[in-house]
Write a protein that holds these residues in place. Structure first.
Motif, PDB file in Angstrom:
ATOM      1  N   VAL A  45       0.854  -1.191   0.000  1.00 18.22           N
ATOM      2  CA  VAL A  45       0.000   0.000   0.000  1.00 18.22           C
ATOM      3  C   VAL A  45       0.889   1.239   0.000  1.00 18.22           C
ATOM      4  O   VAL A  45       1.847   1.321   0.767  1.00 18.22           O
ATOM      5  CB  VAL A  45      -0.936   0.014   1.234  1.00 18.22           C
ATOM      6  N   GLU A  46       0.585   2.175  -0.879  1.00 16.92           N
ATOM      7  CA  GLU A  46       1.373   3.406  -0.989  1.00 16.92           C
ATOM      8  C   GLU A  46       0.485   4.603  -0.699  1.00 16.92           C
ATOM      9  O   GLU A  46      -0.559   4.767  -1.330  1.00 16.92           O
ATOM     10  CB  GLU A  46       1.967   3.524  -2.398  1.00 16.92           C
ATOM     11  N   LEU A  47       0.879   5.410   0.281  1.00 21.64           N
ATOM     12  CA  LEU A  47       0.099   6.578   0.671  1.00 21.64           C
ATOM     13  C   LEU A  47       0.745   7.890   0.232  1.00 21.64           C
ATOM     14  O   LEU A  47       0.140   8.945   0.389  1.00 21.64           O
ATOM     15  CB  LEU A  47      -0.108   6.593   2.192  1.00 21.64           C
ATOM     16  N   ARG A  48       1.950   7.831  -0.319  1.00 19.39           N
ATOM     17  CA  ARG A  48       2.625   9.045  -0.795  1.00 19.39           C
ATOM     18  C   ARG A  48       2.138   9.368  -2.205  1.00 19.39           C
ATOM     19  O   ARG A  48       2.380   8.607  -3.137  1.00 19.39           O
ATOM     20  CB  ARG A  48       4.150   8.853  -0.805  1.00 19.39           C
ATOM     21  N   LYS A  49       1.469  10.486  -2.338  1.00 18.33           N
ATOM     22  CA  LYS A  49       0.842  10.854  -3.612  1.00 18.33           C
ATOM     23  C   LYS A  49       1.860  11.078  -4.723  1.00 18.33           C
ATOM     24  O   LYS A  49       1.591  10.806  -5.876  1.00 18.33           O
ATOM     25  CB  LYS A  49      -0.012  12.101  -3.421  1.00 18.33           C
ATOM     26  N   THR A  50       3.020  11.598  -4.369  1.00 23.69           N
ATOM     27  CA  THR A  50       4.037  11.900  -5.379  1.00 23.69           C
ATOM     28  C   THR A  50       5.186  10.901  -5.344  1.00 23.69           C
ATOM     29  O   THR A  50       6.287  11.213  -5.785  1.00 23.69           O
ATOM     30  CB  THR A  50       4.574  13.337  -5.221  1.00 23.69           C
ATOM     31  N   ARG A  51       4.916   9.710  -4.856  1.00 12.37           N
ATOM     32  CA  ARG A  51       5.949   8.675  -4.848  1.00 12.37           C
ATOM     33  C   ARG A  51       6.535   8.515  -6.253  1.00 12.37           C
ATOM     34  O   ARG A  51       5.807   8.491  -7.244  1.00 12.37           O
ATOM     35  CB  ARG A  51       5.349   7.334  -4.410  1.00 12.37           C
ATOM     36  N   LYS A  52       7.837   8.436  -6.338  1.00  9.93           N
ATOM     37  CA  LYS A  52       8.511   8.297  -7.628  1.00  9.93           C
ATOM     38  C   LYS A  52       8.381   6.855  -8.111  1.00  9.93           C
ATOM     39  O   LYS A  52       8.949   5.949  -7.517  1.00  9.93           O
ATOM     40  CB  LYS A  52       9.981   8.691  -7.508  1.00  9.93           C
ATOM     41  N   VAL A  53       7.639   6.659  -9.179  1.00  9.98           N
ATOM     42  CA  VAL A  53       7.461   5.337  -9.766  1.00  9.98           C
ATOM     43  C   VAL A  53       8.490   5.199 -10.882  1.00  9.98           C
ATOM     44  O   VAL A  53       8.552   6.022 -11.790  1.00  9.98           O
ATOM     45  CB  VAL A  53       6.034   5.155 -10.309  1.00  9.98           C
ATOM     46  N   ARG A  54       9.300   4.160 -10.796  1.00 14.64           N
ATOM     47  CA  ARG A  54      10.389   3.955 -11.750  1.00 14.64           C
ATOM     48  C   ARG A  54      10.144   2.721 -12.606  1.00 14.64           C
ATOM     49  O   ARG A  54       9.269   1.914 -12.313  1.00 14.64           O
ATOM     50  CB  ARG A  54      11.714   3.835 -10.999  1.00 14.64           C
ATOM     51  N   SER A  55      10.939   2.586 -13.640  1.00 15.10           N
ATOM     52  CA  SER A  55      10.845   1.435 -14.540  1.00 15.10           C
ATOM     53  C   SER A  55      10.952   0.136 -13.749  1.00 15.10           C
ATOM     54  O   SER A  55      11.773   0.024 -12.839  1.00 15.10           O
ATOM     55  CB  SER A  55      11.968   1.524 -15.574  1.00 15.10           C
ATOM     56  N   GLY A  56      10.103  -0.824 -14.090  1.00 15.75           N
ATOM     57  CA  GLY A  56      10.105  -2.121 -13.410  1.00 15.75           C
ATOM     58  C   GLY A  56       9.059  -2.236 -12.323  1.00 15.75           C
ATOM     59  O   GLY A  56       8.828  -3.315 -11.792  1.00 15.75           O
ATOM     60  N   SER A  57       8.410  -1.118 -11.984  1.00 15.46           N
ATOM     61  CA  SER A  57       7.393  -1.132 -10.925  1.00 15.46           C
ATOM     62  C   SER A  57       6.049  -1.627 -11.449  1.00 15.46           C
ATOM     63  O   SER A  57       5.741  -1.487 -12.626  1.00 15.46           O
ATOM     64  CB  SER A  57       7.207   0.273 -10.344  1.00 15.46           C
ATOM     65  N   LEU A  58       5.268  -2.180 -10.540  1.00 14.51           N
ATOM     66  CA  LEU A  58       3.895  -2.590 -10.843  1.00 14.51           C
ATOM     67  C   LEU A  58       2.972  -1.809  -9.916  1.00 14.51           C
ATOM     68  O   LEU A  58       3.080  -1.920  -8.693  1.00 14.51           O
ATOM     69  CB  LEU A  58       3.704  -4.089 -10.622  1.00 14.51           C
ATOM     70  N   VAL A  59       2.115  -1.003 -10.496  1.00 15.37           N
ATOM     71  CA  VAL A  59       1.138  -0.213  -9.744  1.00 15.37           C
ATOM     72  C   VAL A  59      -0.211  -0.875  -9.952  1.00 15.37           C
ATOM     73  O   VAL A  59      -0.600  -1.160 -11.090  1.00 15.37           O
ATOM     74  CB  VAL A  59       1.120   1.250 -10.235  1.00 15.37           C
ATOM     75  N   SER A  60      -0.923  -1.149  -8.861  1.00 17.92           N
ATOM     76  CA  SER A  60      -2.200  -1.853  -8.990  1.00 17.92           C
ATOM     77  C   SER A  60      -3.211  -1.354  -7.991  1.00 17.92           C
ATOM     78  O   SER A  60      -2.898  -0.633  -7.045  1.00 17.92           O
ATOM     79  CB  SER A  60      -1.979  -3.358  -8.819  1.00 17.92           C
ATOM     80  N   GLY A  61      -4.453  -1.745  -8.242  1.00 19.39           N
ATOM     81  CA  GLY A  61      -5.560  -1.391  -7.366  1.00 19.39           C
ATOM     82  C   GLY A  61      -6.777  -2.189  -7.798  1.00 19.39           C
ATOM     83  O   GLY A  61      -6.652  -3.130  -8.588  1.00 19.39           O
ATOM     84  N   ASP A  62      -7.924  -1.788  -7.325  1.00 19.20           N
ATOM     85  CA  ASP A  62      -9.162  -2.512  -7.625  1.00 19.20           C
ATOM     86  C   ASP A  62      -9.493  -2.401  -9.115  1.00 19.20           C
ATOM     87  O   ASP A  62      -9.900  -1.364  -9.597  1.00 19.20           O
ATOM     88  CB  ASP A  62     -10.301  -1.944  -6.788  1.00 19.20           C
ATOM     89  N   GLY A  63      -9.270  -3.482  -9.845  1.00 18.08           N
ATOM     90  CA  GLY A  63      -9.630  -3.528 -11.253  1.00 18.08           C
ATOM     91  C   GLY A  63      -8.579  -3.021 -12.233  1.00 18.08           C
ATOM     92  O   GLY A  63      -8.855  -2.924 -13.412  1.00 18.08           O
ATOM     93  N   PHE A  64      -7.379  -2.688 -11.750  1.00 17.58           N
ATOM     94  CA  PHE A  64      -6.346  -2.229 -12.681  1.00 17.58           C
ATOM     95  C   PHE A  64      -4.941  -2.644 -12.240  1.00 17.58           C
ATOM     96  O   PHE A  64      -4.705  -2.879 -11.056  1.00 17.58           O
ATOM     97  CB  PHE A  64      -6.376  -0.698 -12.849  1.00 17.58           C
ATOM     98  N   SER A  65      -4.067  -2.755 -13.205  1.00 17.75           N
ATOM     99  CA  SER A  65      -2.634  -2.914 -12.922  1.00 17.75           C
ATOM    100  C   SER A  65      -1.872  -2.213 -14.049  1.00 17.75           C
ATOM    101  O   SER A  65      -2.280  -2.259 -15.212  1.00 17.75           O
ATOM    102  CB  SER A  65      -2.223  -4.382 -12.817  1.00 17.75           C
ATOM    103  N   ILE A  66      -0.791  -1.543 -13.669  1.00 21.43           N
ATOM    104  CA  ILE A  66       0.023  -0.798 -14.621  1.00 21.43           C
ATOM    105  C   ILE A  66       1.465  -1.265 -14.461  1.00 21.43           C
ATOM    106  O   ILE A  66       2.052  -1.108 -13.387  1.00 21.43           O
ATOM    107  CB  ILE A  66      -0.038   0.723 -14.371  1.00 21.43           C
ATOM    108  N   ARG A  67       2.020  -1.833 -15.502  1.00 24.24           N
ATOM    109  CA  ARG A  67       3.432  -2.243 -15.517  1.00 24.24           C
ATOM    110  C   ARG A  67       4.216  -1.085 -16.143  1.00 24.24           C
ATOM    111  O   ARG A  67       3.922  -0.672 -17.255  1.00 24.24           O
ATOM    112  CB  ARG A  67       3.613  -3.522 -16.318  1.00 24.24           C
TER     113      ARG A  67
END
Length: 69
Positions: A45-67
């Motif tokens: 779980v990530e609560l930092r709104k401006t967290r730096k997302v870098r190459s290789g990360s997987l961002v997910s939530g209810d009904g979505f995932s972003i590679r």
């Protein structure tokens, strides 16, 4: 919804990624989703709104995932 996002810089702020990928309509909505604990980065779980997302990360939530590449 499974999405792919190609970075053109070192990182992208998490709230911007959600907006650019169409998960939310606005940056404000993205920040709200993050603040409610509804977004995971690499399975945590990530609560930092401006967290730096870098190459290789997987961002997910209810009904979505972003590679991120």
């Amino acid at each position: 919804m499974d999405l792919e996002f190609d970075l053109d810089s070192d990182f992208i702020p998490l709230c911007d990624l959600l907006k650019y990928c169409g998960i939310t309509e606005t940056g404000g909505m993205a920040k709200q989703l993050i603040a409610e604990g509804m977004v995971l980065v690499d399975g945590e779980v990530e609560l930092r709104k401006t967290r730096k997302v870098r190459s290789g990360s997987l961002v997910s939530g209810d009904g979505f995932s972003i590679r991120v590449h």
